[in-house]
Design an enzyme around this catalytic site. Structure first.
Site, PDB file in Angstrom:
ATOM      1  CE1 TYR A   1      -4.234   5.729  12.448  1.00 43.63           C
ATOM      2  CE2 TYR A   1      -4.060   6.998  10.378  1.00 43.63           C
ATOM      3  CZ  TYR A   1      -3.870   5.847  11.249  1.00 43.63           C
ATOM      4  OH  TYR A   1      -3.127   4.679  10.665  1.00 43.63           O
TER       5      TYR A   1
ATOM      6  CE1 TYR B   1       0.781   1.694   4.169  1.00 45.30           C
ATOM      7  CE2 TYR B   1       0.864  -0.810   4.476  1.00 45.30           C
ATOM      8  CZ  TYR B   1       1.097   0.771   4.820  1.00 45.30           C
ATOM      9  OH  TYR B   1       1.973   0.782   6.088  1.00 45.30           O
TER      10      TYR B   1
ATOM     11  CG  PHE C   1      -4.809   3.995   2.407  1.00 44.56           C
ATOM     12  CD1 PHE C   1      -3.594   3.905   2.898  1.00 44.56           C
ATOM     13  CD2 PHE C   1      -5.871   4.532   3.265  1.00 44.56           C
ATOM     14  CE1 PHE C   1      -3.261   4.332   4.194  1.00 44.56           C
ATOM     15  CE2 PHE C   1      -5.570   4.955   4.373  1.00 44.56           C
ATOM     16  CZ  PHE C   1      -4.267   4.933   4.949  1.00 44.56           C
TER      17      PHE C   1
END
Length: 152
Positions: free
Chosen positions: A100, A43, A117
């Site tokens: 987050y 990733y 991502f």
């Protein structure tokens, strides 16, 4: 995908989405990532606001491994890789509430960041078996058994 190479992420124009956004860049044809299965991925992650890379598994050639649905990664990842098949490459845009949130896990990820991502699914191991069409047990005549229509 023939030869895997580290992807370049292009940040979409406009305002960051508030919903999890999934886009298959390459559709794989191998086993499917499902809850309870362990996946191995490569990733790259960037923040939507700056487009700057904050993390990547490509450096050092070390793929990342985790159990789908196990709660060991951010919710956007747990949900974002589900249904992906080995050999696939997927863009996952994660809003703060599935990333987050108001926390800043590192100086490279400001609090409240939308994350982008690109994930390459390398392997899928374990978990529930792939589901195929229901079949009668061997030796049981068709029309009998728990899958039979009891109204006959």
């Amino acid at each position: 995908m023939s030869e895997l190479t580290k992807p370049t992420i292009v940040v979409p124009e406009g305002v960051a989405t508030t919903e999890l956004t999934i886009r298959d860049l390459v559709v794989g044809d191998g086993p499917e990532a499902q809850p309870g299965r362990v996946v191995q991925v490569h990733y790259v992650g960037v923040t939507f606001a700056s487009g700057r890379e904050f993390d990547s598994s490509w450096e050092g050639g070390r793929p990342f491994k985790f159990a789908v649905g196990g709660g060991k990664v951010i919710k956007g990842w747990d949900r974002g890789v589900r249904g992906m098949k080995v050999g696939g490459r997927r863009e996952i845009i994660v809003p703060p509430r599935l990333g987050y949130g108001r926390q800043s896990p590192s100086p490279l990820i400001p609090a409240g960041s939308t994350l982008i991502f690109v994930v390459d699914l390398l392997t899928v191991v374990g978990g529930p078996p792939e589901r195929g069409p229901a079949r009668p047990e061997p030796g049981v005549p068709e029309g009998l058994g728990p899958w039979a229509d009891s109204r006959r």
